[in-house]
Enzyme design. Structure first.
Site, short mmCIF file in Angstrom:
data_model
loop_
_atom_site.label_atom_id
_atom_site.label_comp_id
_atom_site.label_asym_id
_atom_site.label_seq_id
_atom_site.Cartn_x
_atom_site.Cartn_y
_atom_site.Cartn_z
N ASN A 123 5.25 6.09 5.59
CA ASN A 123 3.95 6.54 5.08
C ASN A 123 2.90 6.64 6.19
O ASN A 123 1.71 6.57 5.93
CB ASN A 123 3.40 5.58 4.00
N PRO A 162 0.78 -1.23 0.00
CA PRO A 162 0.00 0.00 0.00
C PRO A 162 0.82 1.29 0.00
O PRO A 162 0.24 2.37 -0.08
CB PRO A 162 -0.76 -0.11 1.32
N THR A 163 2.16 1.20 0.11
CA THR A 163 2.92 2.43 0.32
C THR A 163 3.24 3.15 -0.98
O THR A 163 3.10 2.61 -2.07
CB THR A 163 4.26 2.14 1.04
N CYS A 164 3.72 4.39 -0.84
CA CYS A 164 4.04 5.22 -2.00
C CYS A 164 5.47 5.02 -2.46
O CYS A 164 6.13 5.97 -2.89
CB CYS A 164 3.82 6.69 -1.65
N ASP A 165 5.98 3.82 -2.33
CA ASP A 165 7.32 3.52 -2.85
C ASP A 165 7.17 2.48 -3.94
O ASP A 165 6.53 1.45 -3.72
CB ASP A 165 8.21 2.99 -1.71
#
Ligand SMILES: *Cc1c(COP(=O)(O)O)cnc(C)c1O
Length: 376
Positions: free
Chosen positions: A366, A322-325
């Protein structure tokens, strides 16, 4: 999934993502290993899952412990485990940490280099030491590679030096690589170690111990041989190379002790496609590489995944966290498929996640909390 875990999930309905570990499975794994390898002393590799519940239970069952840092030593001491039941198996230690451990009764130290040996000689005078031999780790799904160990020739010289530095040249160790699927690796490793035993014996050093490390498997996507098959391979190698004069044997299981005991429950956050013609769905879970599934790095460890739609028609997916990486993709090339009627909000269970998950989880990336775990 065990009865106990499914009841816990059904009754408690914990927030996801969460790991639920059935302690009975760990107890059973410990007993099974003791049953099939009765001549070996088990040093549980604490790093696989350092939960106090796990360490305390294994301590009560008689296990010893392989540790990597003062933090793990303190954890053992807090559980009432005496220093003599702890092996400082990390070959990379600060000198002050060696002294700290030695003051607390730890008397067994690993090394694989001259500098490390000198540190131990200075800060833990007279301690028992073992040299780690380099292994190729072929066949291991999570290889520990060239980072640890030294070549046999160097190990020989270092063991002689250990004696000259006033240490107790106690034994040799190796690790065939974690999740090792090639049973012949133990034969190669034990053979190499036994030859060095003989050489050192001729040089006047009688080694007492062989530390066979970890490498025993958990059950991921591919079938693995059962633990008795592994034990047979180990004992066969030992008797083949040492005859009936077996040295003390240490094993350091981590993954095989706790892996299969844990289920990670997750939730589907989003299902999307990258274009109108794209036949691959992207399935985003609420757990990913930074939520504890770090061993999916290079898609090395391939977890089994269950959904409530299992049995229905499936299609190919990319599984992501789910993270923005953008590194937070679990599986893109490994050919995972999931049910076509999988929907946002569905629960997904990731099996055999009891080892190497909780401690790999980021603290706040995050704004996501670390992986919550329940030990039941
Ligand atoms: C990590 C580690 C282990 C545990 O290995 P598994 O393959 O998880 O059983 C054992 N010994 C040492 C020295 C380790 O670093």
């Amino acid at each position: 999934m065990t009865e106990k875990i499914s009841r816990f999930l059904a009754e408690r309905v914990p927030e996801t993502p969460c790991l639920v570990v059935d302690l009975d499975v760990i107890a059973e794994n410990y007993e099974t290993l003791r049953h099939y390898l009765p001549v070996a002393t088990i040093y549980y590799a604490v790093k696989a899952n350092p939960a106090p519940e796990v360490v305390r239970m294994l301590a009560d069952m008689g296990s010893s412990f392989d540790v990597a840092s003062p933090g793990e030593i303190q954890l053992c001491l807090d559980m009432g485990i005496p220093g003599e039941r702890v092996s400082f198996g990390n070959t990379i230690k600060k000198q002050r940490d060696i002294a700290w451990a030695f003051e607390r009764g730890v008397d067994l130290f690993a090394f694989d280099s001259e500098q490390e040996l000198r540190k131990i000689a200075q800060s833990a005078p007279g301690a028992r030491v073992f040299c780690r031999i380099l292994m190729e780790c072929e066949g291991a799904e999570w290889p520990l590679s060239r980072k640890f160990g030294c070549e046999v020739e160097m190990a020989r010289d270092l063991m002689l030096m250990a004696r000259d530095l006033g240490l107790d040249p106690y034994g040799l160790s190796f690790h065939v690589g974690s999740q090792q699927t090639n049973l012949a690796q133990w034969d190669i490793a034990v053979g190499r170690t036994a030859m060095l035993f003989t050489e050192l014996n001729e040089a006047g050093i009688e080694l007492k111990m062989i530390n066979l490390g970890g490498g025993f498997p958990a059950r991921y996507r591919s079938e693995v041989a059962s633990i008795d098959t592994y034990a047979d391979a180990v004992m066969h190698a030992m008797t083949k190379h040492f005859g009936n004069r077996l040295p003390l044997m240490i094993i350091e299981p981590g993954r095989s002790m706790v892996g299969d005991a844990g289920i990670l429950q997750s939730e589907v956050v989003l299902i999307s496609r990258k274009g109108y013609d794209d036949d691959k769905r992207w399935v985003y879970l609420d757990v990913g590489k930074f939520g504890g599934l770090a061993e999916t790095m290079d898609e090395a460890i391939k977890y089994r995944i269950r959904t409530s739609h299992d049995g229905a028609a499936v299609g190919p997916v990319v599984l992501a966290g789910p993270t923005c990486d953008s590194a937070d993709i679990l599986y893109e090339k490994a050919g995972y498929e999931m049910p076509l009627d999988l929907a946002v909000g569905d629960k997904v269970e990731i099996l055999s996640t009891g080892a190497y998950t909780t401690t790999y989880s980021a603290v706040n990336f995050n704004g996501l909390p670390p992986l919550k775990a329940y030990y039941i």
